[in-house]
Design an enzyme around this catalytic site. Structure first.
Site, short mmCIF file in Angstrom:
data_model
loop_
_atom_site.label_atom_id
_atom_site.label_comp_id
_atom_site.label_asym_id
_atom_site.label_seq_id
_atom_site.Cartn_x
_atom_site.Cartn_y
_atom_site.Cartn_z
N GLU A 108 7.28 -0.06 11.77
CA GLU A 108 5.98 -0.04 11.08
C GLU A 108 4.89 -0.15 12.12
O GLU A 108 5.11 -0.60 13.23
CB GLU A 108 5.89 -1.23 10.12
CG GLU A 108 6.96 -1.25 9.05
CD GLU A 108 6.83 -0.08 8.08
OE1 GLU A 108 5.70 0.38 7.83
OE2 GLU A 108 7.88 0.39 7.59
N GLY A 109 3.66 0.21 11.70
CA GLY A 109 2.50 -0.04 12.55
C GLY A 109 1.93 1.20 13.18
O GLY A 109 0.92 1.15 13.87
N SER A 154 -2.83 -3.34 6.17
CA SER A 154 -4.12 -3.69 6.77
C SER A 154 -5.17 -2.61 6.51
O SER A 154 -4.92 -1.65 5.80
CB SER A 154 -3.95 -3.89 8.27
OG SER A 154 -3.78 -2.65 8.91
N ASN A 175 4.20 0.71 2.06
CA ASN A 175 4.11 -0.44 2.96
C ASN A 175 4.23 -1.72 2.15
O ASN A 175 3.54 -1.89 1.14
CB ASN A 175 2.76 -0.44 3.68
CG ASN A 175 2.62 0.73 4.61
OD1 ASN A 175 3.20 0.76 5.68
ND2 ASN A 175 1.88 1.74 4.17
N GLU A 198 4.69 6.91 2.73
CA GLU A 198 5.52 5.70 2.82
C GLU A 198 4.95 4.64 1.90
O GLU A 198 3.80 4.71 1.45
CB GLU A 198 5.57 5.17 4.24
CG GLU A 198 4.24 4.63 4.74
CD GLU A 198 4.37 3.64 5.87
OE1 GLU A 198 5.46 3.10 6.10
OE2 GLU A 198 3.34 3.40 6.55
N LYS A 224 11.98 2.44 5.99
CA LYS A 224 12.06 3.88 5.71
C LYS A 224 13.44 4.26 5.18
O LYS A 224 13.56 5.19 4.38
CB LYS A 224 11.76 4.65 6.98
CG LYS A 224 10.32 4.28 7.44
CD LYS A 224 9.41 4.58 7.71
CE LYS A 224 8.06 4.46 8.25
NZ LYS A 224 7.38 3.18 8.23
N ARG A 235 0.85 -1.18 0.00
CA ARG A 235 0.00 0.00 0.00
C ARG A 235 0.88 1.23 0.00
O ARG A 235 1.79 1.31 0.84
CB ARG A 235 -0.95 0.06 1.20
CG ARG A 235 -2.09 1.06 0.98
CD ARG A 235 -2.97 1.28 2.22
NE ARG A 235 -2.20 1.90 3.29
CZ ARG A 235 -1.88 1.25 4.40
NH1 ARG A 235 -2.24 -0.01 4.59
NH2 ARG A 235 -1.16 1.85 5.32
N LYS A 240 12.06 9.56 11.67
CA LYS A 240 11.47 8.22 11.60
C LYS A 240 12.48 7.12 11.88
O LYS A 240 13.50 7.03 11.18
CB LYS A 240 10.88 7.97 10.20
CG LYS A 240 9.77 8.91 9.80
CD LYS A 240 9.07 8.43 8.55
CE LYS A 240 7.87 9.28 8.25
NZ LYS A 240 7.09 8.75 7.09
N ARG A 280 -7.67 7.51 5.40
CA ARG A 280 -7.65 7.69 6.85
C ARG A 280 -7.68 9.17 7.18
O ARG A 280 -6.93 9.95 6.58
CB ARG A 280 -6.40 7.05 7.45
CG ARG A 280 -6.38 5.55 7.32
CD ARG A 280 -5.07 4.96 7.82
NE ARG A 280 -3.98 5.18 6.88
CZ ARG A 280 -2.73 4.83 7.16
NH1 ARG A 280 -2.40 4.31 8.32
NH2 ARG A 280 -1.77 5.04 6.26
N1 LIG Z 1 6.12 13.33 6.11
C1 LIG Z 1 5.02 13.32 6.87
N2 LIG Z 1 4.25 14.44 6.98
C2 LIG Z 1 3.14 14.44 7.74
N3 LIG Z 1 2.71 13.38 8.46
C3 LIG Z 1 3.45 12.25 8.40
C4 LIG Z 1 4.63 12.15 7.61
N4 LIG Z 1 5.15 10.89 7.76
C5 LIG Z 1 4.33 10.24 8.59
N5 LIG Z 1 3.31 11.04 8.98
C6 LIG Z 1 2.21 10.67 9.89
O1 LIG Z 1 2.66 9.60 10.73
C7 LIG Z 1 1.91 8.41 10.46
C8 LIG Z 1 2.83 7.21 10.54
O2 LIG Z 1 3.93 7.45 9.68
P1 LIG Z 1 4.40 6.29 8.68
O3 LIG Z 1 5.63 6.73 7.97
O4 LIG Z 1 3.22 5.87 7.86
O5 LIG Z 1 4.82 5.14 9.73
P2 LIG Z 1 4.17 3.70 9.95
O6 LIG Z 1 4.97 2.77 9.10
O7 LIG Z 1 4.34 3.49 11.40
O8 LIG Z 1 2.72 3.78 9.52
C9 LIG Z 1 1.32 8.60 9.08
O9 LIG Z 1 0.12 7.84 8.96
C10 LIG Z 1 1.04 10.12 9.08
O10 LIG Z 1 -0.18 10.40 9.76
N1 LIG Z 2 -2.98 -5.74 13.47
C1 LIG Z 2 -2.29 -5.70 12.23
C2 LIG Z 2 -1.97 -4.25 11.89
C3 LIG Z 2 -0.86 -4.24 10.88
C4 LIG Z 2 -0.45 -2.83 10.59
O1 LIG Z 2 -0.31 -2.01 11.49
N2 LIG Z 2 -0.29 -2.55 9.29
C5 LIG Z 2 0.16 -1.22 8.84
C6 LIG Z 2 1.35 -1.36 7.93
S1 LIG Z 2 2.64 -2.30 8.70
C7 LIG Z 2 -1.02 -0.64 8.11
O2 LIG Z 2 -1.26 -0.97 6.96
N3 LIG Z 2 -1.82 0.19 8.79
C8 LIG Z 2 -3.03 0.72 8.15
C9 LIG Z 2 -4.17 0.75 9.17
C10 LIG Z 2 -3.85 1.74 10.32
O3 LIG Z 2 -3.79 2.95 10.06
O4 LIG Z 2 -3.65 1.24 11.43
C11 LIG Z 2 -3.12 -6.34 11.13
O5 LIG Z 2 -4.34 -6.28 11.16
O6 LIG Z 2 -2.50 -6.88 10.18
MG LIG Z 3 2.14 4.21 7.72
#
Ligand SMILES: Nc1ncnc2c1ncn2[C@@H]1O[C@H](COP(=O)(O)OP(=O)(O)O)[C@@H](O)[C@H]1O
Ligand SMILES: N[C@H](CCC(=O)N[C@@H](CS)C(=O)NCCC(=O)O)C(=O)O
Ligand SMILES: [Mg+2]
Length: 495
Positions: free
Chosen positions: A388-389, A172, A167, A165, A330, A149, A384, A471
């Site tokens: 993940e998660g 999920s 994924n 990012e 990342k 995704r 970062k 989201r």
């Molecule tokens: N460059 C960015 N600018 C604004 N918000 C961000 C940015 N990177 C991450 N975020 C916020 O942080 C959340 C988690 O970051 P992300 O890189 O998706 O990590 P994870 O792999 O834990 O989901 C994102 O869903 C978003 O809401």
């Molecule tokens: N409990 C695990 C959750 C797995 C999980 O956190 N996945 C991340 C990418 S790693 C993700 O895609 N998050 C989108 C939904 C959110 O915003 O939480 C599962 O159901 O597999």
């Molecule tokens: Mg994310």
């Protein structure tokens, strides 16, 4: 707006996150008097259609299905979403699938890019160790299944769609995302006159059927009728209903059996036959679908690492393989944003341009100019770790203090992080529903397109987008994520 002298990239001019500068991103307007009725109807719909999660206060809600249910957090009505961004993200999906595949084949690139991180981040090191074992064994994955995704935010200052990012593991909300678009269609259908939108305008979500199709097609490629799909899950899983949407569709649409096991159970019950077949309690496994294994919390002991290695060594189709998993870190995202790196993995010039166009600023902490800018204006950046998660990133004062500490220590711990340009999406007011009540808040949204990639040797069987996830969260929040407890599930209608 404040501009900052960020060197080495177009200075990200910051749009204010306050106030209603939503422009094209607006929740469908709803007459004030109708809100309570809509919320009640929506909550009933969730209860009757499985748009649910386990309730975190209930002791067994993560253990047994049907116990301690709560409706999933959702935005009351869909968000308008410009077609131009939708189409751009759709076009990017197969390109990112291909990119993930190509990078996953370059084991040296993965090992070298993550070599510094390996020294300071034990979790990434364990993943890399499994990856290098597979390289030593010259393990080839003839059949590869990637369920990805790519997440985006629109940068309010430049109106550009920027990737947050990519994924590559446990992507999920593929199940619940479909529910929320059905919920919105249902609400609009019953109040079409007051809401003034054709229910068919809500973009349908194909994530469940396409993920089930991809898993079933991979199962068929494995070509063992008695084999199962093994879903790797966490022992406590309050998001299980999101997962069941996929596995029930797999059974009902394709007759494919799935079994749910934790990593510890796989270690205890799993074995490899001499021909490499992974068997769990004697049942051969065609596909391993990871819905866990992406976080250090998933490896509480050596047993779970032995399970990951057992799976990787087997002939089962891994979704994802260890290499695909590593591509989604990342650090790799940041490396791919460097000049000339995409050219190593993609051939077509315009594909490369289209991919590069959606990259936000991404830097390692070896870049002193950027670290200085981030210490000066921490609100313009996100720090970062390789996690993940959701819930792992560092923002604002904490970001500044962490950078100052890392610089003072002169430690090579800097390799555990990347710095990213903070994206400020346009904000607008919206009704959000959680735990049976609604709030009205100024919100921003993050748009994800799921991708499915299935390949058998040189034959690409599937390379497509497979549904979407929107989201929505309060604009005042730094962090996001539904499972992490910040964001609300949403759907879109195109404008
Ligand atoms: N460059 C960015 N600018 C604004 N918000 C961000 C940015 N990177 C991450 N975020 C916020 O942080 C959340 C988690 O970051 P992300 O890189 O998706 O990590 P994870 O792999 O834990 O989901 C994102 O869903 C978003 O809401
Ligand atoms: N409990 C695990 C959750 C797995 C999980 O956190 N996945 C991340 C990418 S790693 C993700 O895609 N998050 C989108 C939904 C959110 O915003 O939480 C599962 O159901 O597999
Ligand atoms: Mg994310």
């Amino acid at each position: 707006p404040v501009s900052c002298g960020v060197v080495g990239t177009a200075a990200p001019v910051v749009a204010t996150a306050e106030g209603d500068d939503g422009r094209w991103f607006r929740q469908l307007a709803v007459p004030q008097g109708l809100v309570d009725d809509l919320v009640e109807e929506a909550l009933v719909w969730c209860s009757q259609h499985g748009l649910v999660v386990g309730e975190k206060n209930h002791p067994r809600s993560g253990k047994a299905p049907g116990v301690g249910l709560l409706h999933a957090p959702f935005a009351l009505l869909p968000m308008s979403f410009p077609k131009v961004y939708w189409e751009q993200a759709l076009e990017l999906a197969p390109l990112f699938n291909e990119l993930v595949h190509r990078v996953s084949l370059d084991g040296d690139f993965l090992q070298q890019t993550l070599a510094r991180t390996k020294e300071v981040d034990p979790f990434t090191r364990r993943l890399l160790d499994i990856h290098s074992k597979m390289m030593e064994l010259n393990k080839k994955e003839d059949i590869q299944l990637g369920l990805t995704r790519s997440d985006y935010m629109v940068d309010g200052a430049t109106d550009k769609l920027l990737q947050v990012e990519l994924n590559t593991i446990s992507t999920s909300s593929n199940g619940l995302a479909c529910g929320v678009s059905e919920l919105h269609r249902n609400l609009i259908r019953h109040h079409e006159r007051e809401l003034g939108l054709d229910p068919a305008s809500v973009v349908g979500n194909t994530a469940i059927t396409q993920h089930a199709e991809a898993l079933a097609t991979a199962w068929a490629e494995y070509n063992n009728q008695s084999a199962v799909v093994l879903v790797v899950v966490q022992a406590e899983e309050r998001y299980m209903y999101d997962q069941y949407w996929i596995t029930v569709a797999l059974r009902e649409m394709y007759g494919v059996t799935t079994i749910r096991k934790t990593m510890a159970e796989i270690e205890a019950e799993g074995d490899l036959r001499p021909d490499g077949t992974l068997v769990i309690n004697g049942r051969p496994v065609a596909v391993v679908y990871f819905r866990a294994g992406y976080s250090p919390a998933d490896y509480p002991s050596e047993a779970e690492w032995r399970a990951r290695l057992l799976i990787e060594r087997s002939s089962a189709i891994k979704c994802p393989s260890i290499a695909h998993h590593l591509v989604g870190t990342k650090k790799i995202q940041q490396e791919l944003a460097k000049e000339k790196v995409l050219e190593r993995f993609l051939d077509n010039k315009s594909d490369i341009e289209n991919v590069r166009k959606c990259f936000a600023g991404l830097w390692s902490l070896e870049n002193d100019n950027i670290v200085n800018s981030a210490i000066e204006s921490p609100e313009l950046f996100v720090l970062k770790p390789q996690r993940e998660g959701g819930g792992n990133n560092i923002y604002g004062d904490n970001l500044r203090e962490t950078l100052i500490r890392l610089r003072k220590d002169g430690s090579n711990e800097i390799a555990a992080y990347i710095l990213m340009q903070r994206i400020f999406p346009p904000a607008s007011p919206s009704y959000l529903v959680r735990e049976g009540t609604f709030v009205r808040d100024n919100v921003v949204s993050e748009f994800g397109i799921f991708g499915a990639y299935l390949r058998n040797k040189d034959k690409v069987i599937i390379n497509d987008q497979c549904g979407y996830l929107l989201r929505t969260k309060a604009a005042s929040l730094n962090e996001g994520g539904v499972v992490a407890g910040y964001a609300f599930l949403n759907s879109i209608f195109l404008t």
